[in-house]
Design an enzyme around this catalytic site. Structure first.
Site, mmCIF file in Angstrom:
data_model
loop_
_atom_site.group_PDB
_atom_site.id
_atom_site.type_symbol
_atom_site.label_atom_id
_atom_site.label_comp_id
_atom_site.label_asym_id
_atom_site.label_seq_id
_atom_site.Cartn_x
_atom_site.Cartn_y
_atom_site.Cartn_z
ATOM 1 C CB ILE A 48 6.038 -3.223 -1.796
ATOM 2 C CG1 ILE A 48 7.115 -2.510 -0.954
ATOM 3 C CG2 ILE A 48 4.758 -3.447 -1.002
ATOM 4 C CD1 ILE A 48 7.611 -3.263 0.257
ATOM 5 C CE LYS A 106 8.880 6.913 -6.538
ATOM 6 N NZ LYS A 106 7.678 7.434 -5.837
ATOM 7 C CG ASN A 145 0.968 6.041 -2.307
ATOM 8 O OD1 ASN A 145 1.874 5.226 -2.083
ATOM 9 N ND2 ASN A 145 -0.070 5.753 -3.083
ATOM 10 C CG ASP A 182 -3.774 13.888 -13.212
ATOM 11 O OD1 ASP A 182 -2.679 13.757 -12.627
ATOM 12 O OD2 ASP A 182 -3.895 13.861 -14.451
ATOM 13 C CB VAL A 183 -0.816 13.945 -8.038
ATOM 14 C CG1 VAL A 183 -1.595 13.252 -6.941
ATOM 15 C CG2 VAL A 183 -0.018 12.961 -8.880
ATOM 16 C CG ASP A 196 -5.898 6.524 -7.533
ATOM 17 O OD1 ASP A 196 -5.668 6.583 -8.750
ATOM 18 O OD2 ASP A 196 -5.264 5.786 -6.767
ATOM 19 C CE1 TYR A 223 9.142 4.714 -9.405
ATOM 20 C CE2 TYR A 223 11.078 3.564 -8.590
ATOM 21 C CZ TYR A 223 9.758 3.946 -8.436
ATOM 22 O OH TYR A 223 9.064 3.567 -7.312
ATOM 23 C CB THR A 281 1.774 -2.826 -5.411
ATOM 24 O OG1 THR A 281 2.784 -2.250 -6.245
ATOM 25 C CG2 THR A 281 2.113 -2.601 -3.952
#
Ligand SMILES: NC(=O)c1ccc[n+]([C@@H]2O[C@H](COP(=O)([O-])OP(=O)(O)OC[C@H]3O[C@@H](n4cnc5c(N)ncnc54)[C@H](O)[C@@H]3O)[C@@H](O)[C@H]2O)c1
Length: 258
Positions: free
Chosen positions: A190, A159, A90, A63-64, A37, A155, A192
Site C-alpha cells: 500500500i 504481524k 493500526n 504513544d501505543v 498518534d 516485522y 504510504t
C-alpha cells in the site's frame, strides 16, 4: 444514515497513511472519530480535514507502547464520549533488515509498537467497549503476517503475532459474551510513507525501497494499493454488516499472498 452512524471509533497511528484513510472513511459514514498518534501537528491536520468535510473528529497524543498513555486516553474518551464502539489498532513500524543485521534495540522497538501496542489496546480497550453494546476491534496485521518475508523477518513475526492474538482474543470475548468482535486485516503493498522509513540502515543502497517497483514485481497485475483500499475493509469489519464476522482475517492484497 451512515454505516457506522454515531459509533465512537479510536484509530491509533491515525495521523497519516492507512490510519488516516480509516479515520476519513469511518467519519464519512457517520462515526465519531478519535485519532491518536505521536506526530501531533500531522494528527491535528487530519482532524481538520475530517471536520472540514463535515465529519466529527478529535486528536489525542498517544504513544501505543505506553500502558499509562493507553489508560489516560481511554479515560479522555470516556469523558468526551462515554463509550467506545470501534478500535482500530493500526499504529505500526517496519524495520527492514535480516535478523543478522538487526540490532536488539531495533527488534525491541518494533515489537513494542507492533505487539505491545496491540496487546495494550486489546487489554484496556475491550473492557471499555463491553460496558455498553460491545463493538468491533480491527487489528492491522499484514500479508507479512501470512507468509515468509525475508528482509522483514522480525516485522513478519510481529504481524503473525497480531494475527493469532486477534483470533485468540476474539474467542475469549465470545466466551465472555461481551459483544466484542475481533478481526485482523492484512494489507498487501500500500502506498504510504512506511516504505520510506523502514530501512534499518538509511545508507542501505540496494536495500532502499521503491514501493512502485516492489508492487510491479510482487503483486499479480503489478497494482499498488491505496490506503482507501484498506479503509474500505476496515469500514466493513467495523459495521454491523460484519455482525457474524469474528476471529477472521481479511486479506486485501490483490492476490499477492494467494
Ligand atoms: N503500507 C503498507 O504497505 C502496509 C502493508 C501491510 C501492513 N501495513 C500496516 O499498516 C499500519 C499502518 O501503516 P502505514 O503504511 O499507514 O504507515 P505510516 O508510517 O504511514 O503510518 C503509521 C502511523 O503510525 C504512527 N506511529 C508509529 N509509532 C507509533 C507509536 N509508538 N504510537 C502511536 N503511533 C505511532 C506513525 O506516526 C504514523 O502516523 C501499520 O501497522 C503497518 O505495519 C502497512
Amino acid at each position: 444514515m451512515g454505516r457506522v452512524e454515531n459509533k465512537v471509533a479510536l484509530i491509533t497511528g491515525g495521523a497519516m497513511g492507512i490510519g488516516r484513510a480509516c479515520a476519513e472513511r469511518l467519519a464519512s459514514e457517520g462515526a465519531i472519530i478519535v485519532i491518536t498518534d505521536v506526530i501531533d501537528e500531522v494528527g491535528m491536520s487530519a482532524v481538520d480535514a475530517i471536520t472540514r468535510a463535515g465529519g466529527q473528529a478529535s486528536y489525542l497524543h498517544h504513544d501505543v507502547t505506553s500502558e499509562d498513555e493507553w489508560i489516560k486516553i481511554l479515560q479522555q474518551i470516556r469523558q468526551l464520549h462515554g463509550r467506545l464502539d470501534i478500535l482500530v489498532n493500526n499504529a505500526g513500524i517496519a524495520v527492514r533488515a535480516s535478523i543478522f543485521e538487526m540490532t536488539m534495540a531495533q527488534f525491541q522497538k518494533q515489537n513494542a509498537v507492533n505487539l505491545d501496542g496491540v496487546f495494550l489496546g486489546l487489554k484496556h480497550g475491550i473492557p471499555f467497549m463491553a460496558e455498553k453494546d460491545g463493538g468491533s476491534v480491527i487489528n492491522v496485521s499484514s500479508v507479512a503476517g501470512l507468509m515468509a518475508s525475508p528482509g522483514l523477518s522480525a516485522y513478519a513475526m510481529t504481524k503473525g503475532g497480531v494475527r493469532l492474538l486477534s483470533k485468540s482474543v476474539a474467542k475469549e470475548c465470545a466466551a465472555l459474551g461481551n459483544g466484542v468482535r475481533v478481526n485482523s486485516i492484512h494489507p498487501g503493498i500500500i502506498e504510504t510513507a512506511i516504505w520510506n522509513k523502514m530501512d534499518a540502515n538509511p545508507e542501505g543502497g540496494e536495500n532502499q525501497a521503491d514501493v512502485e517497483t516492489i508492487a510491479e514485481l510482487a503483486v499479480p497485475g503489478g497494482i499498488l494499493g491505496k490506503p482507501l483500499d484498506i479503509a474500505n475493509g476496515v469500514l466493513y469489519l467495523a459495521s454491523d454488516d460484519a455482525r457474524y464476522v469474528n476471529a477472521s482475517e481479511l486479506v486485501i492484497d490483490h492476490g499477492l499472498s494467494a
